[in-house]
Design an enzyme around this catalytic site. Structure first.
Site, mmCIF file in Angstrom:
data_model
loop_
_atom_site.group_PDB
_atom_site.id
_atom_site.type_symbol
_atom_site.label_atom_id
_atom_site.label_comp_id
_atom_site.label_asym_id
_atom_site.label_seq_id
_atom_site.Cartn_x
_atom_site.Cartn_y
_atom_site.Cartn_z
ATOM 1 N N PRO A 11 84.350 102.175 10.581
ATOM 2 C CA PRO A 11 85.197 101.368 11.461
ATOM 3 C C PRO A 11 86.652 101.823 11.524
ATOM 4 C CG PRO A 11 83.837 99.956 10.098
ATOM 5 C CD PRO A 11 83.609 101.364 9.624
ATOM 6 N N ASN A 12 87.161 101.842 12.734
ATOM 7 C CA ASN A 12 88.571 102.107 13.056
ATOM 8 C C ASN A 12 88.997 103.568 12.898
ATOM 9 O OD1 ASN A 12 89.236 99.322 13.641
ATOM 10 N ND2 ASN A 12 88.957 98.952 11.460
ATOM 11 N N ARG A 19 96.520 105.102 14.840
ATOM 12 C CA ARG A 19 96.399 103.995 13.892
ATOM 13 C C ARG A 19 97.296 104.228 12.672
ATOM 14 N NH1 ARG A 19 91.318 103.268 9.725
ATOM 15 N NH2 ARG A 19 91.938 101.232 8.944
ATOM 16 N N TYR A 24 97.824 107.074 7.771
ATOM 17 C CA TYR A 24 96.652 107.929 8.026
ATOM 18 C C TYR A 24 96.994 109.269 8.673
ATOM 19 C CZ TYR A 24 94.171 103.670 6.857
ATOM 20 O OH TYR A 24 93.704 102.564 6.191
ATOM 21 N N ASN A 76 83.417 108.947 5.353
ATOM 22 C CA ASN A 76 84.541 108.031 5.239
ATOM 23 C C ASN A 76 84.083 106.734 5.886
ATOM 24 O OD1 ASN A 76 86.848 106.529 5.256
ATOM 25 N ND2 ASN A 76 88.156 108.119 6.132
ATOM 26 N N ALA A 79 86.755 100.618 5.870
ATOM 27 C CA ALA A 79 86.757 99.366 5.114
ATOM 28 C C ALA A 79 85.373 99.019 4.557
ATOM 29 C CB ALA A 79 87.264 98.227 5.997
ATOM 30 N N HIS A 82 84.496 99.284 0.855
ATOM 31 C CA HIS A 82 84.869 98.252 -0.113
ATOM 32 C C HIS A 82 84.018 96.995 -0.007
ATOM 33 C CE1 HIS A 82 88.241 100.951 -0.027
ATOM 34 N NE2 HIS A 82 88.627 100.542 1.168
ATOM 35 N N ASP A 89 73.019 100.851 -0.180
ATOM 36 C CA ASP A 89 71.565 100.896 -0.306
ATOM 37 C C ASP A 89 70.971 101.993 0.565
ATOM 38 O OD1 ASP A 89 71.607 98.842 -2.140
ATOM 39 O OD2 ASP A 89 70.852 97.307 -0.767
ATOM 40 N N GLU A 100 82.473 111.165 -0.745
ATOM 41 C CA GLU A 100 83.222 110.059 -0.141
ATOM 42 C C GLU A 100 84.645 110.540 0.107
ATOM 43 O OE1 GLU A 100 82.959 106.344 -2.341
ATOM 44 O OE2 GLU A 100 85.015 105.840 -1.774
ATOM 45 N N HIS A 102 88.548 109.642 1.773
ATOM 46 C CA HIS A 102 89.541 108.722 2.343
ATOM 47 C C HIS A 102 90.802 109.508 2.648
ATOM 48 C CE1 HIS A 102 87.028 105.350 1.314
ATOM 49 N NE2 HIS A 102 86.883 105.873 0.113
ATOM 50 N N LEU A 103 91.344 109.285 3.828
ATOM 51 C CA LEU A 103 92.594 109.960 4.178
ATOM 52 C C LEU A 103 93.727 109.508 3.276
ATOM 53 C CD1 LEU A 103 91.495 109.198 7.606
ATOM 54 C CD2 LEU A 103 92.597 111.399 7.392
ATOM 55 N N SER A 104 93.800 108.208 3.060
ATOM 56 C CA SER A 104 94.877 107.647 2.236
ATOM 57 C C SER A 104 94.446 107.617 0.769
ATOM 58 C CB SER A 104 95.210 106.232 2.707
ATOM 59 O OG SER A 104 94.098 105.365 2.508
ATOM 60 N N ARG A 109 97.220 101.681 -2.928
ATOM 61 C CA ARG A 109 97.356 100.649 -1.908
ATOM 62 C C ARG A 109 96.935 99.285 -2.476
ATOM 63 N NH1 ARG A 109 94.689 102.679 3.418
ATOM 64 N NH2 ARG A 109 95.930 100.927 4.218
ATOM 65 N N ARG A 113 91.228 97.834 -2.161
ATOM 66 C CA ARG A 113 90.780 99.168 -1.745
ATOM 67 C C ARG A 113 90.346 100.028 -2.928
ATOM 68 N NH1 ARG A 113 92.177 99.278 3.739
ATOM 69 N NH2 ARG A 113 94.018 98.022 4.149
HETATM 70 C C1 DQA Z 1 90.236 104.640 4.575
HETATM 71 C C2 DQA Z 1 90.740 103.647 3.525
HETATM 72 C C3 DQA Z 1 90.105 102.283 3.734
HETATM 73 O O1 DQA Z 1 90.586 101.378 2.750
HETATM 74 C C4 DQA Z 1 90.452 101.749 5.100
HETATM 75 O O2 DQA Z 1 89.821 100.513 5.309
HETATM 76 C C5 DQA Z 1 90.137 102.703 6.183
HETATM 77 C C6 DQA Z 1 90.442 104.115 5.990
HETATM 78 C C7 DQA Z 1 90.956 105.989 4.471
HETATM 79 O O3 DQA Z 1 90.467 106.956 5.071
HETATM 80 O O4 DQA Z 1 92.016 106.091 3.841
HETATM 81 O O5 DQA Z 1 89.698 102.315 7.259
HETATM 82 O O6 DQA Z 1 88.856 104.865 4.348
#
Ligand code: DQA
Length: 150
Positions: A11-12, A19, A24, A76, A79, A82, A89, A100, A102-104, A109, A113
């Site tokens: 998502p997102n 964003r 990010y 990635n 959200a 988490h 599963d 896995e 994550h950009l951040s 944070r 997270r």
């Molecule tokens: C994220 C970190 C997540 O906590 C957040 O909800 C995202 C992006 C990251 O790439 O840093 O949507 O996965």
């Protein structure tokens, strides 16, 4: 070495570039996919991409990956990392090794997270390196692989 890689974004992440760029970065998802495609093409590796804002769609895509011969995934989950036991599963069910991403740096944070429902299933976790994190994960899959020296 992996031969058939699936890159999943949750998502997102379709909004990357616009964003919260202070968190990010300025790179779009299309930029990231272009970069990974070039790297994989140079190595003659099959790579495919999927992004969805919907948990069930991501579960379906992970389930389908097994039948397609995907042998490594870069994920990635945004959200859903988490929150989603369903994604966890699905990953456990297919048993395809994954990293896995994550950009951040999720550990710098909010407290919520720091928990990942999938990290303990992952080969490894890359966080805080921005778009370069995807490239690092791909290099691992190509150069070291699930049975590599990592
Ligand atoms: C994220 C970190 C997540 O906590 C957040 O909800 C995202 C992006 C990251 O790439 O840093 O949507 O996965």
């Amino acid at each position: 070495m992996a031969n058939n890689i699936l890159v999943l974004n949750g998502p997102n992440l379709n909004l990357l570039g616009s964003r919260e760029p202070d968190i990010y970065g300025p790179t779009t998802l299309a930029d990231i996919e272009r970069d990974l495609t070039a790297e994989a093409a140079a190595r003659r590796i099959r790579i495919s991409f999927y992004q969805s804002n919907h948990e069930g769609a991501l579960v379906d895509r992970i389930q389908a990956a097994r039948g397609e011969g995907v042998d490594f995934m870069i994920i990635n989950a945004g959200a859903l990392t988490h929150t989603s036991i369903a994604l966890r599963d699905a990953l456990a069910a297919v048993g395809i090794p994954f990293i896995e991403v994550h950009l951040s740096n999720v550990y710098r944070r909010e407290e919520f997270r720091r928990r990942s429902f999938m990290a303990d299933l992952a080969v490894g976790v890359v966080a805080g390196l921005g778009a370069a994190g995807y490239r690092c994960a791909l290099r691992y899959a190509l150069d070291l692989g699930p049975s590599g020296a990592g």
